[in-house]
Design a protein around this motif. Structure first.
Motif, short mmCIF file in Angstrom:
data_model
loop_
_atom_site.label_atom_id
_atom_site.label_comp_id
_atom_site.label_asym_id
_atom_site.label_seq_id
_atom_site.Cartn_x
_atom_site.Cartn_y
_atom_site.Cartn_z
N LYS A 56 0.82 -1.21 0.00
CA LYS A 56 0.00 0.00 0.00
C LYS A 56 0.86 1.26 0.00
O LYS A 56 0.54 2.24 -0.67
CB LYS A 56 -0.95 0.01 1.21
N LYS A 57 1.95 1.24 0.76
CA LYS A 57 2.82 2.42 0.89
C LYS A 57 3.68 2.67 -0.35
O LYS A 57 4.01 3.80 -0.65
CB LYS A 57 3.74 2.28 2.11
N LYS A 58 4.11 1.61 -1.00
CA LYS A 58 5.01 1.69 -2.16
C LYS A 58 6.23 2.57 -1.88
O LYS A 58 6.45 3.59 -2.55
CB LYS A 58 4.28 2.22 -3.39
N PRO A 59 7.04 2.21 -0.89
CA PRO A 59 8.22 3.04 -0.58
C PRO A 59 9.13 3.19 -1.80
O PRO A 59 9.33 2.24 -2.55
CB PRO A 59 8.94 2.25 0.52
N LYS A 60 9.65 4.39 -1.96
CA LYS A 60 10.47 4.67 -3.14
C LYS A 60 11.76 3.86 -3.17
O LYS A 60 12.29 3.59 -4.24
CB LYS A 60 10.79 6.16 -3.21
N ASP A 61 12.26 3.49 -2.01
CA ASP A 61 13.52 2.76 -1.97
C ASP A 61 13.33 1.25 -1.81
O ASP A 61 14.28 0.53 -1.53
CB ASP A 61 14.40 3.29 -0.84
N LEU A 62 12.12 0.77 -2.02
CA LEU A 62 11.84 -0.66 -1.81
C LEU A 62 12.67 -1.54 -2.74
O LEU A 62 13.26 -2.53 -2.30
CB LEU A 62 10.35 -0.95 -1.98
N ASP A 63 12.73 -1.20 -4.02
CA ASP A 63 13.54 -1.98 -4.96
C ASP A 63 14.99 -2.01 -4.50
O ASP A 63 15.62 -3.07 -4.49
CB ASP A 63 13.46 -1.41 -6.37
N GLN A 64 15.52 -0.87 -4.13
CA GLN A 64 16.91 -0.78 -3.70
C GLN A 64 17.14 -1.66 -2.47
O GLN A 64 18.14 -2.39 -2.39
CB GLN A 64 17.28 0.67 -3.38
N GLN A 65 16.21 -1.61 -1.51
CA GLN A 65 16.32 -2.44 -0.31
C GLN A 65 16.38 -3.92 -0.69
O GLN A 65 17.26 -4.65 -0.23
CB GLN A 65 15.11 -2.21 0.60
N PHE A 66 15.44 -4.35 -1.51
CA PHE A 66 15.40 -5.76 -1.93
C PHE A 66 16.67 -6.15 -2.68
O PHE A 66 17.25 -7.20 -2.41
CB PHE A 66 14.17 -6.05 -2.79
N HIS A 67 17.10 -5.31 -3.60
CA HIS A 67 18.25 -5.66 -4.44
C HIS A 67 19.53 -5.77 -3.62
O HIS A 67 20.31 -6.71 -3.81
CB HIS A 67 18.43 -4.65 -5.56
N GLU A 68 19.73 -4.84 -2.69
CA GLU A 68 20.93 -4.90 -1.85
C GLU A 68 20.91 -6.14 -0.97
O GLU A 68 21.92 -6.84 -0.84
CB GLU A 68 21.04 -3.63 -1.00
N LEU A 69 19.77 -6.42 -0.37
CA LEU A 69 19.66 -7.59 0.49
C LEU A 69 19.74 -8.88 -0.31
O LEU A 69 20.30 -9.88 0.18
CB LEU A 69 18.38 -7.53 1.31
N HIS A 70 19.21 -8.87 -1.51
CA HIS A 70 19.32 -10.04 -2.39
C HIS A 70 20.80 -10.39 -2.58
O HIS A 70 21.19 -11.56 -2.42
CB HIS A 70 18.65 -9.73 -3.74
N GLU A 71 21.60 -9.40 -2.90
CA GLU A 71 23.03 -9.64 -3.10
C GLU A 71 23.69 -10.16 -1.83
O GLU A 71 24.46 -11.12 -1.86
CB GLU A 71 23.74 -8.36 -3.59
N GLU A 72 23.40 -9.51 -0.70
CA GLU A 72 24.00 -9.92 0.58
C GLU A 72 23.62 -11.35 0.95
O GLU A 72 24.49 -12.16 1.31
CB GLU A 72 23.55 -8.99 1.71
N VAL A 73 22.34 -11.65 0.88
CA VAL A 73 21.86 -12.97 1.30
C VAL A 73 22.40 -14.06 0.39
O VAL A 73 22.84 -15.11 0.86
CB VAL A 73 20.32 -12.98 1.37
N PHE A 74 22.40 -13.82 -0.92
CA PHE A 74 22.86 -14.86 -1.83
C PHE A 74 24.39 -14.97 -1.87
O PHE A 74 24.91 -15.94 -2.42
CB PHE A 74 22.24 -14.71 -3.22
N ASP A 75 25.09 -14.04 -1.24
CA ASP A 75 26.53 -14.23 -1.03
C ASP A 75 26.76 -15.25 0.09
O ASP A 75 27.81 -15.88 0.16
CB ASP A 75 27.20 -12.90 -0.66
N GLU A 76 25.77 -15.41 0.96
CA GLU A 76 25.88 -16.31 2.11
C GLU A 76 25.18 -17.66 1.91
O GLU A 76 25.58 -18.66 2.48
CB GLU A 76 25.27 -15.64 3.36
N ILE A 77 24.11 -17.67 1.13
CA ILE A 77 23.29 -18.88 0.97
C ILE A 77 23.60 -19.55 -0.36
O ILE A 77 23.64 -18.90 -1.40
CB ILE A 77 21.79 -18.54 1.06
#
Length: 155
Positions: free
Chosen positions: A18-39
């Protein structure tokens, strides 16, 4: 963990949608990289063990070519049409998943498999329902959502 946090995650992702935060894509993309560096997905393979990708015509053609079959043969041998008229595997696990979690058709795999778990896409707010479902399948998605909850709680 995702099973324990099902209701909380659903409510959180519904609010984000509902909120559609402007930085949501950036948050997901950064965390995607971090998490998949570990998993390492090969340690899990739960996506291939529990769900079926949707096969588009190009996927069917690519897979058929990989297995030296005609597309119609591939459909007949491996796929069914679901209630939404999509081609999917009739049951899990994926018939191309080896015992060591490697994919026997990796180079030809369907686009849905190539893009899974979809946490590095644009316009993430549009697929948060899918993201919720993926928290229940993929430990990496669960970790990403848990971190996003922390990031947004600190705002």
């Amino acid at each position: 963990m995702a099973d324990q946090n099902k209701k909380e995650n659903k409510a959180f992702l519904d609010r984000l949608k509902k909120k559609k935060p402007k930085d949501l894509d950036q948050q997901f993309h950064e965390l995607h990289e971090e998490v998949f560096d570990e998993i390492d997905c090969l340690d899990c393979g739960n996506c291939c063990k529990t769900t079926s990708p949707i096969f588009q015509q190009k996927d069917i053609e690519r897979m058929a070519k990989h297995f030296k079959m005609r597309p119609a043969e591939f459909v007949t041998q491996y796929l069914v049409e679901d209630d939404e008229h999509d081609f999917v595997f009739p049951a899990a696990p994926c018939p191309f998943l080896a015992d060591d979690n490697y994919c026997m058709a990796y180079e030809a795999r369907p686009n849905a498999c190539r893009e899974y778990p979809h946490t590095d896409r644009r316009k993430m707010h549009q697929i948060l329902n899918l993201t919720y479902k993926n928290t229940l399948v993929c430990p990496a998605v669960s970790d990403i959502v848990e971190q996003i909850k922390i990031n947004y709680a600190n705002r």
